[in-house]
Design a protein around this motif. Structure first.
Motif, mmCIF file in Angstrom:
data_model
loop_
_atom_site.group_PDB
_atom_site.id
_atom_site.type_symbol
_atom_site.label_atom_id
_atom_site.label_comp_id
_atom_site.label_asym_id
_atom_site.label_seq_id
_atom_site.Cartn_x
_atom_site.Cartn_y
_atom_site.Cartn_z
ATOM 1 N N GLY A 23 0.811 -1.219 0.000
ATOM 2 C CA GLY A 23 0.000 0.000 0.000
ATOM 3 C C GLY A 23 0.840 1.263 0.000
ATOM 4 O O GLY A 23 0.332 2.360 -0.183
ATOM 5 N N ASP A 24 2.155 1.104 0.221
ATOM 6 C CA ASP A 24 3.050 2.260 0.196
ATOM 7 C C ASP A 24 3.202 2.800 -1.217
ATOM 8 O O ASP A 24 3.136 2.046 -2.185
ATOM 9 N N THR A 25 3.441 4.096 -1.298
ATOM 10 C CA THR A 25 3.998 4.644 -2.529
ATOM 11 C C THR A 25 5.516 4.591 -2.335
ATOM 12 O O THR A 25 5.988 4.378 -1.211
ATOM 13 N N ALA A 27 7.374 7.101 -2.361
ATOM 14 C CA ALA A 27 7.668 8.244 -1.490
ATOM 15 C C ALA A 27 7.424 7.919 -0.020
ATOM 16 O O ALA A 27 8.249 8.248 0.836
ATOM 17 N N SER A 28 6.304 7.262 0.279
ATOM 18 C CA SER A 28 6.002 6.982 1.687
ATOM 19 C C SER A 28 6.955 5.925 2.248
ATOM 20 O O SER A 28 7.371 6.012 3.396
ATOM 21 N N ASN A 88 3.180 15.864 -3.079
ATOM 22 C CA ASN A 88 2.691 14.521 -2.753
ATOM 23 C C ASN A 88 1.402 14.143 -3.484
ATOM 24 O O ASN A 88 0.715 13.207 -3.091
ATOM 25 N N ILE A 89 1.029 14.889 -4.522
ATOM 26 C CA ILE A 89 -0.143 14.519 -5.312
ATOM 27 C C ILE A 89 0.156 14.529 -6.811
ATOM 28 O O ILE A 89 -0.749 14.632 -7.632
ATOM 29 N N GLY A 90 1.416 14.467 -7.153
ATOM 30 C CA GLY A 90 1.761 14.278 -8.557
ATOM 31 C C GLY A 90 1.842 15.517 -9.419
ATOM 32 O O GLY A 90 1.957 15.420 -10.636
ATOM 33 N N ARG A 131 7.181 9.545 -10.757
ATOM 34 C CA ARG A 131 6.820 10.273 -9.541
ATOM 35 C C ARG A 131 6.704 9.298 -8.360
ATOM 36 O O ARG A 131 5.832 8.431 -8.354
ATOM 37 N N CYS A 161 5.620 9.836 -5.484
ATOM 38 C CA CYS A 161 4.421 10.025 -4.664
ATOM 39 C C CYS A 161 3.193 9.321 -5.226
ATOM 40 O O CYS A 161 2.225 9.113 -4.507
ATOM 41 N N LEU A 162 3.196 8.988 -6.517
ATOM 42 C CA LEU A 162 2.011 8.371 -7.127
ATOM 43 C C LEU A 162 2.245 6.921 -7.517
ATOM 44 O O LEU A 162 1.349 6.253 -8.008
ATOM 45 N N THR A 163 3.479 6.448 -7.309
ATOM 46 C CA THR A 163 3.809 5.115 -7.796
ATOM 47 C C THR A 163 3.816 4.106 -6.658
ATOM 48 O O THR A 163 4.506 4.292 -5.653
ATOM 49 N N GLU A 164 3.021 3.068 -6.835
ATOM 50 C CA GLU A 164 2.926 2.035 -5.816
ATOM 51 C C GLU A 164 4.251 1.280 -5.726
ATOM 52 O O GLU A 164 4.865 0.958 -6.743
#
Lengths: 403, 89, 135
Positions: free
Chosen positions: C35-37, C39-40, C65-67, C83, C85-88
């Motif tokens: 469930g992480d991106t 970035a996270s 953090n929203i692409g 990106r 922040c948007l990539t799983e």
């Protein structure tokens, strides 16, 4: 060829999809993020009645409803551009071209920056970025931070970060410059802040609201605003301090903060450094309407709605045949309003398919009423003149369409 | 004075934008062409509101209904390979 | 490891970890959660610098953090411009930070910089004209 393609799986997009599916339309919802819910996902605040508004749960409810109706929702899809065709629209995405008879753009809002020296350093992020990290990904953005920019959104998110056990030194304004003026003036910020006074267990802010009748007394309210700031949930909110600089070599190490006058001017000699390892920048929200712009939809600049907004009527139709908008792209309001607008947009699109019109018309009228009622009862209002902004848009629509 | 970066992609600062606006009394498009502000990787999606605010402040005029700087497709960077793909349908 | 996770939350409850996901960033091994991106997962490890500005080398991390801002773009399994922040996050992803690029047209110190923009060009041109000796 879909009956309707919905760009954005937030509260507006999902509600629209549900309404359209209930009328049996062939619907596809796309979203750039890896899961549906949009910015609703990160929301978490306590309502005046004590109940929690939990965005993750609210998203789940919408999603389950959409799934019951076999709605096709695809995530991780970015729309690059849109072209008008003879039959509707071609949406160019990273997953190929999608064709639809009707198009609903429900792309929500984006954050305005409040640029100050040092804001490109790692550890500086928009307040919304911190919200998603905290509530969606459950990642602490740092050990101790500061929020630069005091507005409805940043106060709410600061509270969410506090709930998650993240240490915030305080909230303060960005140093005033020509790009940050509206966020750096204590008078302007005070005025906006008092709109959420009812959310705060703080007598100091409520006290301030008595000063809000005229412009002269407003200045007084700022003048008498306590030097130590007011506390919301134990966290100081400073309207008479500004962050002038973010310091660090490879990442945020500290900020420099100064006392400011009621007009936002820095008081010389007042500067001091505060050690922090993260900074959240809060410059407010604006409607994210780039896709409506590339397809040639006319715009209106309406401050009360948050900036440039695609022209639309109360039924969420734009002057471009088959193009609809809903949610924050139409003006910055709460997720509840977005949800109600989405339902209305979904019904308006169903009307274009022309089945059982009497029943549909009845539902549309109810949905319209619903949007109005929710707007009137909104706990969090992003702009006091929202109703005025909405009627100006309505006038603009009729001017453009009926000349 | 500390440098205030406005366009993060192209590292264009506030002073350069303000000076260009004052010297040339120019439009947002001209600002973009002269300074490269808004011309970087993100396509101006981050600095656009700041640029609009600066223009409003320097010119003293309220923003027009038309978006000051035309939004150009694609609204996200697309690789040439992606565009050239034959199965792009 | 993952020391920046919010494990307990008074309203959202305990963090449930379904599955751990191994990946590498600049050659080092890390673990993220399902469930992480990207970035996270990186921020949870305390990694903030995802790239440096191609020209100046100034460090950058997540911003929006929203692409939208593309500040978090990284190279994933050889594909640049992704990106974070948007990539799983997927198992065994090879993630690399963005590096500074050569600037062949930029002069070294102690030399006049070539103009980067038209405004700079004009400025330099004016400067040169002023310096020209009167004939």
């Amino acid at each position: 060829m879909y009956d309707v393609l919905i760009i954005g799986a937030g509260p507006a997009g999902l509600s629209a999809a549900i309404a359209a599916r209930e009328w049996n339309l062939n619907v596809l919802v796309i979203d750039e993020f890896l899961k549906p819910g949009g910015r609703l996902l990160g929301q978490l605040h306590q309502e005046p009645d004590g109940k929690w508004w939990n965005g993750i749960e609210e998203s789940k409810i919408l999603l389950e409803k959409a799934k019951e109706l076999n709605t096709d929702i695809r995530c991780g899809i970015s729309a690059h551009t849109i072209e008008k065709t003879d039959h509707g629209f071609s949406v160019y995405t990273n997953e190929g071209i999608l064709e639809a008879e009707n198009l609903l753009i429900a792309t929500g809002a984006a954050e305005s920056p409040a640029p100050i020296p040092g804001w490109t350093l790692p550890g500086v992020m928009s307040i919304g970025a911190a919200q998603v990290m905290t509530n969606v990904h459950r990642v602490r953005v740092g050990k101790k931070g500061i929020v630069v920019g005091v507005n409805v959104l940043s106060v709410a998110i600061a509270r969410e970060m506090q709930l998650a056990g993240i240490d915030l030194e305080c909230m303060a304004l960005p140093a005033i410059n020509s790009a940050t003026e509206s966020h750096g003036s204590p008078k302007k910020v005070m005025k906006a802040l008092l709109r959420i006074a009812h959310l705060a267990p703080s007598t100091a802010i409520r006290f301030g609201s008595r000063f809000m009748k005229g412009d002269g007394t407003k200045a007084l309210a700022v003048k008498f605003f306590p030097k130590s700031g007011v506390k919301m949930w134990g966290m100081p909110i400073h309207l008479r301090k500004a962050v002038t600089r973010i310091n660090g070599t490879n990442q945020v190490e500290s900020v420099t903060i100064c006392d400011i006058t009621a007009d936002g001017e820095i008081i010389p000699g007042s500067e001091r450094n505060i050690e922090v390892d993260f900074v959240c920048i809060a410059g407010g929200l604006y409607p994210l309407a780039e896709l409506a712009a590339v397809i040639g939809c006319p715009f209106q600049y309406i401050e009360e709605l948050g900036g440039h907004v695609p022209v639309h009527n109360e039924q969420m139709e734009t002057p471009l045949e088959g193009l609809f908008v809903a949610g924050n792209i139409t003006g910055i309001e709460s997720a509840k309003v977005a949800r109600a607008q989405g339902t209305l947009a979904g019904l308006s699109i169903a009307k274009r398919k022309g089945q059982n019109l009497a029943k549909l018309e009845n539902q549309i009228q109810q949905a319209k009423m619903n949007v109005r009622t929710i707007r009137e009862n909104a706990t969090i209002q992003f702009h006091p003149g929202i109703e005025k902004g909405r009627s100006r848009m309505e006038e603009a629509y009729y001017d453009i369409v009926h000349g | 004075m500390d440098r205030i970066v406005i366009c993060r992609c192209e590292e264009v600062d506030l002073e350069e934008i303000e000076q260009t606006l004052i010297n040339y009394q120019c439009s947002m498009r001209e600002i973009k062409l002269r300074t490269r502000a808004g011309m970087g990787y993100c396509g101006g999606r981050t600095c656009r509101p700041a640029l609009n605010a600066i223009l409003e402040k320097v010119s003293g005029e309220k923003q027009p209904h038309q978006i000051p700087l035309k939004v150009q497709p694609p609204v996200r960077p697309v690789s040439l390979g992606r565009i050239g793909e034959t199965n792009y349908e | 490891m993952n020391s920046h996770r919010i494990l307990d939350h008074p309203v959202l409850g305990k963090l449930t970890i379904e599955k751990e996901i191994p990946f590498t960033f600049d050659g080092k091994k890390y673990t993220g959660y399902e469930g992480d991106t990207i970035a996270s997962a990186l921020l949870a490890q305390g990694i903030r610098t995802l790239r440096v500005h191609e020209e100046s080398g100034s460090p950058r991390g997540i911003y929006c953090n929203i692409g939208h801002c593309f500040e978090c773009r990284v190279t994933v399994d050889g594909t640049p411009g992704i990106r974070a922040c948007l990539t799983e996050l997927n198992p065994d992803m090879i993630i690399e930070s963005g590096k500074q690029q050569f600037s062949p047209f930029k002069s070294t110190e102690n030399q006049d910089d070539l103009p980067r923009t038209y405004a700079e060009f004009e400025k330099q041109l004016k400067g040169e004209k002023e310096d020209e000796p009167d004939v």
